[in-house]
Design a protein around this motif. Structure first.
Motif, mmCIF file in Angstrom:
data_model
loop_
_atom_site.group_PDB
_atom_site.id
_atom_site.type_symbol
_atom_site.label_atom_id
_atom_site.label_comp_id
_atom_site.label_asym_id
_atom_site.label_seq_id
_atom_site.Cartn_x
_atom_site.Cartn_y
_atom_site.Cartn_z
ATOM 1 N N THR A 1 0.837 -1.099 0.029
ATOM 2 C CA THR A 1 0.119 -0.047 0.198
ATOM 3 C C THR A 1 1.009 1.264 0.017
ATOM 4 O O THR A 1 2.008 0.981 0.287
ATOM 5 N N GLY A 2 0.312 2.234 -0.149
ATOM 6 C CA GLY A 2 0.916 3.625 -0.050
ATOM 7 C C GLY A 2 1.016 3.773 1.182
ATOM 8 O O GLY A 2 0.663 3.287 2.547
ATOM 9 N N THR A 3 1.896 5.043 1.699
ATOM 10 C CA THR A 3 2.404 5.295 2.857
ATOM 11 C C THR A 3 1.997 6.795 3.393
ATOM 12 O O THR A 3 2.091 7.131 4.727
ATOM 13 N N SER A 4 1.277 7.293 2.546
ATOM 14 C CA SER A 4 0.932 8.903 2.838
ATOM 15 C C SER A 4 -0.277 9.023 4.102
ATOM 16 O O SER A 4 -0.096 9.701 4.738
ATOM 17 N N HIS A 5 -0.880 7.751 4.265
ATOM 18 C CA HIS A 5 -1.827 7.683 5.244
ATOM 19 C C HIS A 5 -1.337 6.972 6.506
ATOM 20 O O HIS A 5 -2.211 6.767 7.364
ATOM 21 N N ALA A 6 -0.111 6.622 6.413
ATOM 22 C CA ALA A 6 0.438 5.896 7.479
ATOM 23 C C ALA A 6 0.881 6.785 8.760
ATOM 24 O O ALA A 6 1.791 7.446 8.498
ATOM 25 N N ALA A 7 0.249 6.633 9.892
ATOM 26 C CA ALA A 7 0.699 7.386 10.915
ATOM 27 C C ALA A 7 1.492 6.446 12.030
ATOM 28 O O ALA A 7 1.258 5.468 12.343
ATOM 29 N N VAL B 1 1.464 -6.220 18.444
ATOM 30 C CA VAL B 1 0.424 -6.678 18.673
ATOM 31 C C VAL B 1 -0.640 -5.967 17.547
ATOM 32 O O VAL B 1 -0.505 -4.732 17.509
ATOM 33 N N PHE B 2 -1.113 -6.662 16.713
ATOM 34 C CA PHE B 2 -1.929 -6.306 15.529
ATOM 35 C C PHE B 2 -3.303 -6.134 16.016
ATOM 36 O O PHE B 2 -4.080 -7.121 16.734
ATOM 37 N N THR B 3 -3.938 -4.935 15.917
ATOM 38 C CA THR B 3 -5.661 -4.806 15.785
ATOM 39 C C THR B 3 -6.135 -4.475 14.682
ATOM 40 O O THR B 3 -5.738 -3.540 14.018
ATOM 41 N N GLU B 4 -7.203 -5.152 14.059
ATOM 42 C CA GLU B 4 -7.461 -5.142 12.753
ATOM 43 C C GLU B 4 -8.919 -4.582 12.883
ATOM 44 O O GLU B 4 -9.843 -4.685 13.646
ATOM 45 N N HIS B 5 -9.223 -3.496 11.882
ATOM 46 C CA HIS B 5 -10.371 -2.692 12.016
ATOM 47 C C HIS B 5 -11.079 -2.732 10.454
ATOM 48 O O HIS B 5 -10.154 -2.754 9.356
ATOM 49 N N GLU B 6 -12.228 -2.605 10.411
ATOM 50 C CA GLU B 6 -12.949 -2.221 8.967
ATOM 51 C C GLU B 6 -12.223 -0.994 8.304
ATOM 52 O O GLU B 6 -12.215 -0.023 9.384
ATOM 53 N N GLY B 7 -12.178 -1.003 7.170
ATOM 54 C CA GLY B 7 -11.672 0.014 6.582
ATOM 55 C C GLY B 7 -12.359 1.594 7.099
ATOM 56 O O GLY B 7 -11.948 2.514 7.473
ATOM 57 N N ALA B 8 -13.842 1.671 7.096
ATOM 58 C CA ALA B 8 -14.479 2.787 7.332
ATOM 59 C C ALA B 8 -14.315 3.049 8.815
ATOM 60 O O ALA B 8 -14.900 4.216 9.083
ATOM 61 N N ASN B 9 -13.617 2.386 9.827
ATOM 62 C CA ASN B 9 -13.422 2.761 10.858
ATOM 63 C C ASN B 9 -12.151 3.365 11.113
ATOM 64 O O ASN B 9 -11.657 3.951 12.347
ATOM 65 N N GLY C 1 -9.183 9.865 8.505
ATOM 66 C CA GLY C 1 -8.336 11.073 8.641
ATOM 67 C C GLY C 1 -9.426 12.248 8.261
ATOM 68 O O GLY C 1 -10.603 11.900 8.079
ATOM 69 N N TYR C 2 -8.845 13.427 8.319
ATOM 70 C CA TYR C 2 -9.803 14.517 8.112
ATOM 71 C C TYR C 2 -10.643 14.494 6.637
ATOM 72 O O TYR C 2 -11.665 14.843 6.677
ATOM 73 N N ASP C 3 -9.361 14.097 5.727
ATOM 74 C CA ASP C 3 -10.097 14.244 4.227
ATOM 75 C C ASP C 3 -10.540 13.000 3.881
ATOM 76 O O ASP C 3 -10.582 12.912 2.776
ATOM 77 N N ARG C 4 -10.682 11.978 4.662
ATOM 78 C CA ARG C 4 -10.768 10.763 4.199
ATOM 79 C C ARG C 4 -11.552 9.571 4.920
ATOM 80 O O ARG C 4 -11.249 9.699 6.188
ATOM 81 N N VAL C 5 -11.997 8.585 4.587
ATOM 82 C CA VAL C 5 -12.757 7.361 5.078
ATOM 83 C C VAL C 5 -12.011 6.355 4.555
ATOM 84 O O VAL C 5 -11.984 6.121 3.351
ATOM 85 N N GLY C 6 -11.579 5.389 5.214
ATOM 86 C CA GLY C 6 -10.895 4.207 4.735
ATOM 87 C C GLY C 6 -11.587 3.345 4.062
ATOM 88 O O GLY C 6 -13.036 3.246 4.426
ATOM 89 N N ALA C 7 -11.232 2.597 3.127
ATOM 90 C CA ALA C 7 -11.877 1.467 2.509
ATOM 91 C C ALA C 7 -11.360 0.244 3.025
ATOM 92 O O ALA C 7 -10.527 0.125 3.671
ATOM 93 N N GLU C 8 -12.287 -0.798 2.556
ATOM 94 C CA GLU C 8 -11.516 -2.160 3.001
ATOM 95 C C GLU C 8 -10.371 -2.502 1.847
ATOM 96 O O GLU C 8 -10.315 -1.941 0.835
#
Length: 129
Positions: free
Chosen positions: A34-40, A103-111, A114-121
């Motif tokens: 995946t890209g990295t611009s959204h990785a915090a 430790v990994f915690t997985e989330h639905e993309g929509a959860n 960012g201010y300008d976006r909602v994640g997708a699956e």
């Protein structure tokens, strides 16, 4: 839209934290496809004694990662990322491998937002952003 939160007893300057965060993002993008611009990335300093693990090497530094990620990656891919990040910390900061945990915690993309976006699956065909 991952949130990668590191807790460590390693004393790091602001520049060292930025350099480490950049390397973490690069590994994340490569391994997770995946890209990295959204990785915090968060690097939180902790005092000796604030972190411990039963099998840890006493009087040495620790590093723990809480990786909040979109669901969809295989266990093998998550393991590859965990090992790559622990290898990075071991090489850069000389942290003994028994003193690290991921430790990994997985989330639905929509959860994940960012201010300008909602994640997708996550979809393997998305590639880099």
């Amino acid at each position: 839209m991952p949130l990668l939160q590191f807790e460590t007893t390693v004393e790091l300057s602001a520049d060292e934290k930025r350099t480490f965060a950049d390397a973490v993002r690069d590994l994340y993008g490569e391994i997770m496809q995946t890209g990295t611009s959204h990785a915090a990335v968060v690097v939180r300093p902790r005092s000796p004694g604030e972190l411990s693990i039963g099998r840890g090497v006493p009087d040495e530094d620790y590093l723990f990662l809480d990786a909040e990620i979109r669901r969809g990656r295989s266990s093998e891919t998550k393991r590859e990322l965990a090992l790559a990040l622990m290898d990075l910390a071991a090489e850069e900061f000389e942290i003994p491998t028994p003193n690290m945990k991921v430790v990994f915690t997985e989330h639905e993309g929509a959860n994940m937002m960012g201010y300008d976006r909602v994640g997708a699956e996550w979809d393997p065909s998305e590639g880099s952003e």
